[in-house]
Design a protein around this motif. Structure first.
Motif, PDB file in Angstrom:
ATOM      1  N   THR A 117       0.825  -1.205   0.000  1.00  0.00           N
ATOM      2  CA  THR A 117       0.000   0.000   0.000  1.00  0.00           C
ATOM      3  C   THR A 117       0.867   1.266   0.000  1.00  0.00           C
ATOM      4  OG1 THR A 117      -0.201  -0.038   2.423  1.00  0.00           O
ATOM      5  CG2 THR A 117      -1.940  -1.127   1.160  1.00  0.00           C
ATOM      6  N   THR A 118       2.120   1.115  -0.409  1.00  0.00           N
ATOM      7  CA  THR A 118       3.029   2.256  -0.483  1.00  0.00           C
ATOM      8  C   THR A 118       3.469   2.458  -1.929  1.00  0.00           C
ATOM      9  OG1 THR A 118       3.858   1.797   1.752  1.00  0.00           O
ATOM     10  CG2 THR A 118       5.177   3.263   0.354  1.00  0.00           C
ATOM     11  N   ILE A 119       3.171   3.637  -2.470  1.00  0.00           N
ATOM     12  CA  ILE A 119       3.546   3.950  -3.846  1.00  0.00           C
ATOM     13  C   ILE A 119       5.001   4.413  -3.865  1.00  0.00           C
ATOM     14  CG2 ILE A 119       3.040   5.358  -5.874  1.00  0.00           C
ATOM     15  CD1 ILE A 119       0.189   5.713  -4.734  1.00  0.00           C
ATOM     16  N   GLU A 120       5.803   3.756  -4.676  1.00  0.00           N
ATOM     17  CA  GLU A 120       7.218   4.109  -4.796  1.00  0.00           C
ATOM     18  C   GLU A 120       7.446   5.163  -5.869  1.00  0.00           C
ATOM     19  OE1 GLU A 120      11.120   1.404  -4.568  1.00  0.00           O
ATOM     20  OE2 GLU A 120       9.936   1.067  -6.401  1.00  0.00           O
ATOM     21  N   GLN A 121       6.680   5.092  -6.965  1.00  0.00           N
ATOM     22  CA  GLN A 121       6.890   6.002  -8.088  1.00  0.00           C
ATOM     23  C   GLN A 121       5.598   6.158  -8.870  1.00  0.00           C
ATOM     24  OE1 GLN A 121      10.120   4.735 -10.615  1.00  0.00           O
ATOM     25  NE2 GLN A 121       9.534   6.104 -12.286  1.00  0.00           N
ATOM     26  N   VAL A 122       5.374   7.346  -9.436  1.00  0.00           N
ATOM     27  CA  VAL A 122       4.218   7.596 -10.274  1.00  0.00           C
ATOM     28  C   VAL A 122       4.673   8.310 -11.542  1.00  0.00           C
ATOM     29  CG1 VAL A 122       3.718   9.744  -9.018  1.00  0.00           C
ATOM     30  CG2 VAL A 122       1.942   8.667 -10.418  1.00  0.00           C
ATOM     31  N   GLU A 123       4.083   7.911 -12.680  1.00  0.00           N
ATOM     32  CA  GLU A 123       4.399   8.576 -13.935  1.00  0.00           C
ATOM     33  C   GLU A 123       3.212   8.454 -14.890  1.00  0.00           C
ATOM     34  OE1 GLU A 123       7.720   6.742 -15.805  1.00  0.00           O
ATOM     35  OE2 GLU A 123       6.858   4.733 -15.782  1.00  0.00           O
ATOM     36  N   PHE A 124       3.199   9.303 -15.912  1.00  0.00           N
ATOM     37  CA  PHE A 124       2.186   9.240 -16.962  1.00  0.00           C
ATOM     38  C   PHE A 124       2.872   8.731 -18.216  1.00  0.00           C
ATOM     39  CE2 PHE A 124      -0.698  11.360 -20.138  1.00  0.00           C
ATOM     40  CZ  PHE A 124      -1.823  10.597 -19.822  1.00  0.00           C
ATOM     41  N   HIS A 125       2.451   7.543 -18.689  1.00  0.00           N
ATOM     42  CA  HIS A 125       3.161   6.895 -19.795  1.00  0.00           C
ATOM     43  C   HIS A 125       2.163   6.194 -20.711  1.00  0.00           C
ATOM     44  CE1 HIS A 125       6.461   4.951 -21.878  1.00  0.00           C
ATOM     45  NE2 HIS A 125       5.891   3.759 -21.695  1.00  0.00           N
ATOM     46  N   ASN A 126       2.265   6.467 -22.001  1.00  0.00           N
ATOM     47  CA  ASN A 126       1.389   5.844 -23.000  1.00  0.00           C
ATOM     48  C   ASN A 126      -0.093   5.976 -22.651  1.00  0.00           C
ATOM     49  OD1 ASN A 126       3.515   5.049 -24.647  1.00  0.00           O
ATOM     50  ND2 ASN A 126       3.639   2.991 -23.750  1.00  0.00           N
ATOM     51  N   GLY A 127      -0.449   7.153 -22.180  1.00  0.00           N
ATOM     52  CA  GLY A 127      -1.859   7.424 -21.897  1.00  0.00           C
ATOM     53  C   GLY A 127      -2.379   6.802 -20.626  1.00  0.00           C
ATOM     54  N   ARG A 128      -1.494   6.283 -19.762  1.00  0.00           N
ATOM     55  CA  ARG A 128      -1.916   5.659 -18.508  1.00  0.00           C
ATOM     56  C   ARG A 128      -1.148   6.283 -17.343  1.00  0.00           C
ATOM     57  NH1 ARG A 128      -4.693   4.140 -22.017  1.00  0.00           N
ATOM     58  NH2 ARG A 128      -5.274   1.997 -22.604  1.00  0.00           N
ATOM     59  N   VAL A 129      -1.812   6.352 -16.196  1.00  0.00           N
ATOM     60  CA  VAL A 129      -1.126   6.716 -14.962  1.00  0.00           C
ATOM     61  C   VAL A 129      -0.536   5.426 -14.399  1.00  0.00           C
ATOM     62  CG1 VAL A 129      -1.391   7.603 -12.619  1.00  0.00           C
ATOM     63  CG2 VAL A 129      -2.639   8.679 -14.520  1.00  0.00           C
ATOM     64  N   VAL A 130       0.772   5.369 -14.280  1.00  0.00           N
ATOM     65  CA  VAL A 130       1.477   4.158 -13.871  1.00  0.00           C
ATOM     66  C   VAL A 130       1.964   4.335 -12.435  1.00  0.00           C
ATOM     67  CG1 VAL A 130       3.370   2.566 -14.375  1.00  0.00           C
ATOM     68  CG2 VAL A 130       2.205   3.771 -16.252  1.00  0.00           C
ATOM     69  N   LEU A 131       1.530   3.436 -11.565  1.00  0.00           N
ATOM     70  CA  LEU A 131       1.989   3.438 -10.178  1.00  0.00           C
ATOM     71  C   LEU A 131       2.889   2.231  -9.954  1.00  0.00           C
ATOM     72  CD1 LEU A 131      -1.292   4.275  -8.201  1.00  0.00           C
ATOM     73  CD2 LEU A 131       0.379   5.853  -9.184  1.00  0.00           C
ATOM     74  N   LYS A 132       4.065   2.459  -9.404  1.00  0.00           N
ATOM     75  CA  LYS A 132       4.966   1.368  -9.032  1.00  0.00           C
ATOM     76  C   LYS A 132       4.991   1.301  -7.509  1.00  0.00           C
ATOM     77  CE  LYS A 132       7.642   1.725 -13.267  1.00  0.00           C
ATOM     78  NZ  LYS A 132       8.970   1.929 -13.908  1.00  0.00           N
ATOM     79  N   TRP A 133       4.674   0.105  -6.994  1.00  0.00           N
ATOM     80  CA  TRP A 133       4.524  -0.090  -5.561  1.00  0.00           C
ATOM     81  C   TRP A 133       5.792  -0.679  -4.958  1.00  0.00           C
ATOM     82  CZ3 TRP A 133      -0.224   1.418  -3.522  1.00  0.00           C
ATOM     83  CH2 TRP A 133      -1.229   1.663  -4.458  1.00  0.00           C
ATOM     84  N   CYS A 134       5.942  -0.488  -3.665  1.00  0.00           N
ATOM     85  CA  CYS A 134       7.156  -0.944  -2.987  1.00  0.00           C
ATOM     86  C   CYS A 134       7.287  -2.469  -2.959  1.00  0.00           C
ATOM     87  CB  CYS A 134       7.220  -0.384  -1.561  1.00  0.00           C
ATOM     88  SG  CYS A 134       7.602   1.383  -1.515  1.00  0.00           S
TER      89      CYS A 134
END
Length: 391
Positions: free
Chosen positions: A6-23
């Motif tokens: 439940t901890t987001i490590e990184q967020v970015e907008f890529h290829n029309g999607r919001v991408v969340l990378k979790w710990c």
């Protein structure tokens, strides 16, 4: 303290999607429209409590995030390019609603499929235990959720005791039989087969209704003097999976072809409905079963389907009659059994003496709601949140 999932490590907008990378290594991809549609700010309202104020047709077709940031407490903050709007999501909420295949599968309830081997380890409890505390109540509701049925012993053999026990599970449904029925051998003409001592094959009840009963409950007031008349139960999901594996063509027909049912009493009722025997979701998971040969109306289908459908029904009925799928319980006074009528098939062995049961119907959704509430109250994991939708 936040956990890795439940901890987001990184967020970015890529290829029309919001991408969340979790710990914990998981990755979530969210469509911007999905995120904008689920905004729960004071302007948009909260759909979870039926107070959504902004609707889909109010939103741009392709909303675009102007800025994506993580707040000091780990939440995702979005500033939208259109409308000068801002949205904030708790990280735990986003993980709970991530729609990756892995997370969707984790959220789905995995019913415990069973057959005759369950005979020696029945999901059972006592009246006292179910009313003693939340854990006893939770155990009963978990049995119903996971196995589709539960047996409760030592229930007071009065209609008040029966009503209290049924009410512990859900809301009692009023039908043309009233809220409660007495099932016992009738000295005169019987209204239903339940009021006789005949054998009743495995079936689901009231297939002639557009919304057939969700749950059924029986309680023994007095048992047959000859010790016979066992209540028979079978897991319709297990039967359906057997048909899928042994005869895929029959399974496909049972999922696709609607079988008609009818209940008629002159000047009193004329109930009719059509439904497939097996219901599946869009990914092929069995969601419900629905068939009672005693109330099946003449097939009303395309001529080319008549013989294949009869063959598929034979396949279904052959599996239903296989002793390897069923369990039997001779109910004694104070024994209460409740089961999911859209999953569990029920029937009865013949008996020679008198027997008296109470009977009622309950809605299917309330016990599942109550077990989720108890999960949270007891601090139990509640990953399996989506229950089968029935028929």
């Amino acid at each position: 303290m936040s956990s890795p999932d439940t901890t987001i490590e990184q967020v970015e907008f890529h290829n029309g999607r919001v991408v969340l990378k979790w710990c914990d290594g998981h990755e979530s991809l969210f469509h911007p429209l999905w995120l904008r549609d689920n905004c729960m700010c004071s302007q948009c309202g909260n759909r979870a409590v039926g107070q959504k104020l902004t609707y889909l047709m109010d939103l741009p077709e392709k909303p675009t995030p102007n800025a994506l940031t993580l707040t000091s407490n780990g939440a995702l903050h979005i500033r939208w390019a259109q409308g000068d709007h801002e949205t904030t999501f708790a990280a735990s909420w986003l993980r709970e609603h991530c729609y990756s295949e892995a997370e969707r599968l984790r959220r789905r309830h995995q019913p415990i499929l069973w057959n005759h081997s369950l005979q020696d380890r029945l999901p059972q409890t006592t009246y006292e235990a179910t009313f003693h505390d939340d854990r006893g109540h939770h155990e009963l509701l978990s049995f119903i959720r996971d196995y589709g049925f539960a047996l409760v012993h030592d229930v007071p053999t009065s209609q008040e005791g029966f009503a209290r026990m049924a009410g512990r599970i859900g809301y009692i449904r009023e039908t043309n039989y009233g809220k409660f029925s007495d099932l016992k051998v009738s000295p005169g003409p019987a209204r239903t087969l339940s009021d006789t001592n005949h054998r009743i094959p495995l079936h689901t009840d009231e297939c002639y209704r557009h919304a057939n009963p969700g749950m059924l409950a029986f309680q023994c007031v007095s048992a047959s003097e000859d010790g016979a008349g066992a209540t028979l139960l079978a897991d319709g999901f297990s039967v359906a999976e057997h048909v899928r594996n042994s005869d895929p063509e029959a399974f496909e027909l049972l999922c696709r072809v609607s079988v008609a049912s009818r209940r008629f009493e002159h000047d009193n009722m004329d109930l009719r409905s059509q439904s497939p025997v097996i219901s599946v979701d869009n990914e092929g998971r069995v969601q419900g079963v629905r068939y009672n040969e005693r109330s099946a109306a003449p097939l009303d289908i395309d001529e080319a389907l008549v013989e294949p459908t009869y063959a598929a029904l034979r396949c279904w009925l052959k599996a239903c009659s296989d002793p390897g799928f069923r369990i039997g319980v001779v109910l004694q006074p104070g024994d209460f059994v409740v089961f999911d009528n859209q999953r569990v098939l029920h029937g009865r062995d013949t008996f020679g003496g008198g027997r008296h049961l109470y009977y009622c119907q309950l809605d299917l959704d309330e016990p599942h709601s109550r077990v989720r509430v108890l999960d949270r109250r007891l601090g139990l994991p509640a990953d399996n949140v989506t229950i089968h939708r029935g028929t």
